[in-house]
Design an enzyme around this catalytic site. Sequence first.
Site, PDB file in Angstrom:
ATOM      1  N   GLY A   1       0.817  -1.197   0.000  1.00  0.00           N
ATOM      2  CA  GLY A   1       0.000   0.000   0.000  1.00  0.00           C
ATOM      3  C   GLY A   1       0.853   1.250   0.000  1.00  0.00           C
ATOM      4  O   GLY A   1       1.998   1.247  -0.455  1.00  0.00           O
TER       5      GLY A   1
ATOM      6  N   ASP B   1       8.184  -6.045  11.639  1.00  0.00           N
ATOM      7  CA  ASP B   1       8.805  -5.300  10.529  1.00  0.00           C
ATOM      8  C   ASP B   1       9.671  -4.146  11.047  1.00  0.00           C
ATOM      9  O   ASP B   1       9.550  -3.014  10.577  1.00  0.00           O
ATOM     10  CB  ASP B   1       7.718  -4.774   9.589  1.00  0.00           C
TER      11      ASP B   1
END
Length: 387
Positions: A59, A188
């Site tokens: 995204g 992450d």
Amino acid sequence: MKLLCTRPNCHRPENFFTDLDDQATLKTVQQKFCMTCGMPLILDGRYLPERLLGQGGFGAAFLASDRRSPTLRQCVVKQFQPAGDLSTQQLALAQNLFEREALVLDRLGAQHPQIPNLLAYFPLEAKGWQGTQTQQFFYLVQEYIEGQDLEAELADRGNFSESEVREILQEILKVLEFVHDQEVIHRDIKPSNIMRHRNGRLYLLDFGAVKQVAQGTGGGRSTGIYSMGFAPPEQMRGQSVFPSTDLYALAVTCITLLTGKPAEELYDSYGNNWHWRPHAQVSAQLAEILDRMLLPTPSDRFGSAPEVLRALNATAQTTLPQSLVHFLNSLLHLLLNLLHRLFLPRLKLHPNPYPHKSPQVLQFLNHCLPHPPLSRLPFWPVGNFPL
């Protein structure tokens, strides 16, 4: 006023509307649409995308203004698009997972000052463009942290020093301790996901679990949501993730900051180990801590963020500069002599002077000085320090 289209691959995402320069119109207009692809531009009826902050495989992130705020408060709008052609059932599952992860982010941001607050979340179904079917998007709106991420800092100023990396570890490990206590794994961690506010405070951004929703999956297993070079072996193999998974990624972050080299250049795939020490000047103690965080087997690493913090703090105690040690010793010696000359001017140095001390003086000195008390010292030190 410029509004940015958030549809991926829109050829001309910039749209200009002069009527929105009027505050009354800006507050009351129902909707505006992209002149190129027809995508709705005013998201959830209030958020006005103005600038693209970043874009990746899952995204994009946009700087936006909230038109329902009296000051048009800036915020970050993050868009996630489910991968592939999902069935109706799969889309419903993805939306449920998205809502669940949004609740987690809302709880984390509300309870910890170094995680951005979640302001809103919503899905958006947009009409297809250029013959495509109706598209489904998910959006998160978070607090805007004005500053610079560590990746940008590294590019601007060069390698970080050991003391700077230690400060980063101290701050981010405390954030991770809170996150892991909530039974959440970030998934992450990398330099671009650690933001330094203009006031110096570090923030942890972009939890990977939300990106996992874009694939229509969930649970405690990894599903390919990671940044190459920063993810440990168990995450790359799609296995279960642990607190030590985040510790591994944090250690990779640290060695890239120390060396100024990409993670791929520091990993020896032939020997299956990290080869970073020759490229950085750090103490052996910090190097050993980072090396343990980088071990390929999760159980061989530190098990939790507090364990790493204890190791760092123990290292800090054992690495006190010798010059400071000598200074403190001299200062203590000077203090002892000063007290001796003030309170015991007639007492001469001998192995056991304590019978000559009055109980009141001895009690006073024991109260003023740190342990061990004077009554336990083998002799009363006297030096030739000028006063």
